[in-house]
Design an enzyme around this catalytic site. Structure first.
Site, PDB file in Angstrom:
ATOM      1  N   TRP A  54      42.107  37.279  41.851  1.00 45.78           N
ATOM      2  CA  TRP A  54      41.290  36.138  42.256  1.00 45.78           C
ATOM      3  C   TRP A  54      40.940  35.226  41.077  1.00 45.78           C
ATOM      4  O   TRP A  54      40.130  34.335  41.206  1.00 45.78           O
ATOM      5  CB  TRP A  54      40.010  36.634  42.938  1.00 45.78           C
ATOM      6  N   ASP A  55      41.562  35.470  39.928  1.00 41.83           N
ATOM      7  CA  ASP A  55      41.261  34.708  38.708  1.00 41.83           C
ATOM      8  C   ASP A  55      39.782  34.837  38.331  1.00 41.83           C
ATOM      9  O   ASP A  55      39.145  33.880  37.914  1.00 41.83           O
ATOM     10  CB  ASP A  55      41.639  33.233  38.892  1.00 41.83           C
ATOM     11  N   TYR A  56      39.239  36.040  38.481  1.00 38.57           N
ATOM     12  CA  TYR A  56      37.848  36.319  38.108  1.00 38.57           C
ATOM     13  C   TYR A  56      37.745  36.808  36.666  1.00 38.57           C
ATOM     14  O   TYR A  56      36.921  37.664  36.346  1.00 38.57           O
ATOM     15  CB  TYR A  56      37.247  37.364  39.050  1.00 38.57           C
TER      16      TYR A  56
END
Length: 397
Positions: A54-56
């Site tokens: 999630w590109d966290y």
């Protein structure tokens, strides 16, 4: 004294596909890692998202402080904010959550891509109030007119969404909330060890994403943003992920109405929150950022209404109980009363203030400075000016 350096890590490439990562990459992806400063060897790893697609990645720096426990002991600790709005407070000797700020593993949604399964659980900090809002609902869809709201409800129905950690999908879009810009992103939080108050600015900007197979990605010419041939397509942002040498590219964009460029979730889109870490409660919380430089189609409305705007860049606290922060897309620097959250003063910057404010003193006179460089993706004006403020001399005597 401990001989450690604390490194917040990205989520290993590719952002939205994890099946090709090594075990070593998966171990440190979206984690804070303590390295022995003498040897470079890891002493401990604390992961904030497992198998992150999630590109966290952790965009915030860790904040170090000494925690005074109820039994009188003093624990060397660190605060690690995340894009999820989860704030982890760890013993910086061991990487373990402090007993007063436990972390639990909660069930997470199952994956839908057979070649890239998700993990059954994800970590949640239960000792610090979350920087975020409840999960989205179709009835929450918003717009500047009933037609906008209708368009957003249609987008919501067409997408996959099962709350936080909705897995990436190929057959239809998925809604990512929180989005990849936070929660907290770069700039981190500020903390006063005397009062135990933590101040956080954070975002409420969901994303609307979809995996596409490699053939489609190549036809759409999904290419890295840093090459001359790059051109944003389909109203998407520069977050579009080419994900070269993987089976999938990813279309990444805000969850908004493409015509008006207004978000489908209702404002506020940016918040400012003060948390008393000693009492484990929110002191105050309010929208952060005005509509003066924001509006439909990206046009500035000039309105001083505090709608809450996307923001990047952190705050600085002073001993006098004032916080200074730029960050918001209204292109202002703000002075905020830490007791009440009231805005005491603002000034319009020559560029976007997407940087941390700084404070220092010379010959007993205090100054506040900010680099007003702007940010292309957030649409704020670009400049090369360092802006410095101080009180009139007679006011400091």
């Amino acid at each position: 004294a401990l001989g450690l350096v604390y490194v917040p890590m990205g989520n290993s490439s590719a952002d939205y596909y994890s099946a090709m990562r090594s075990d070593a990459e998966n171990k440190v992806s979206s984690a804070v890692v303590a390295l022995d400063v003498r040897t470079g060897e890891p002493r401990w790893v604390f992961q904030t998202v497992h198998k992150d697609v999630w590109d966290y990645d952790i965009g915030s720096q860790a904040t170090l402080f000494d925690y005074h426990a109820d039994d009188g002991s003093i624990i060397p600790a660190l605060i690690m904010p995340t894009k999820r709005g989860q704030t982890f407070i760890l013993d910086r000797r061991t990487g373990k959550p402090l007993p007063d700020f436990p972390v639990v593993e909660k069930p997470a949604p199952a994956g839908v891509m057979k070649d890239d399964p998700r993990t059954p659980t994800q970590p949640w900090s239960v000792g610090v109030p979350r920087l975020g809002f409840p999960d989205l609902k179709e009835s929450d869809m918003w717009g500047v007119s009933p037609l906008d709201q209708l368009a957003c409800r249609i987008k919501f129905r067409r997408a996959s969404y099962v709350g936080e950690f909705t897995p990436p999908s190929l057959k239809k879009p998925w809604i990512e909330s929180p989005g990849y810009n936070g929660g907290s992103d770069w700039g981190s939080i500020s903390y006063n060890p005397q009062t135990g108050i933590m101040l956080a600015n954070w975002n409420n900007v969901p994303m609307y994403n979809q995996l596409v197979n490699r053939k489609t990605a190549d036809q759409l010419r999904l290419i890295p943003v840093d090459v001359p041939e790059y051109t944003p397509r389909h109203g998407m942002t520069a977050g579009n992920a080419a994900q070269a040498e993987t089976p999938y590219g990813t279309l990444v964009g805000p969850f908004w109405n493409e015509f008006t460029r207004v978000m489908c979730n209702a404002p506020p889109y940016g918040m400012l929150t003060a948390i008393d870490l000693k009492a484990h409660k929110v002191l105050w919380q309010r929208p952060f950022g005005s509509a003066r430089a924001n509006g439909p189609w990206g046009l500035p409305t000039g309105l001083p209404i505090e709608i809450g705007t996307p923001n990047n860049g952190g705050s600085v606290m002073t001993a006098g109980g004032v916080a200074f922060i730029g960050a918001s897309t209204d292109n202002q620097i703000h002075a905020v009363d830490l007791k009440t959250g009231k805005t005491l003063w603002t000034d319009v910057l020559p560029g976007g203030g997407q940087a941390n404010a700084m404070t220092y003193a010379v010959n007993g006179r205090q100054y506040v400075a900010i680099m007003a460089g702007g940010h292309h993706l957030m649409g704020t004006p670009v400049s090369d000016q360092l802006v410095v403020y101080t009180l009139p001399e007679q006011a400091t005597k």
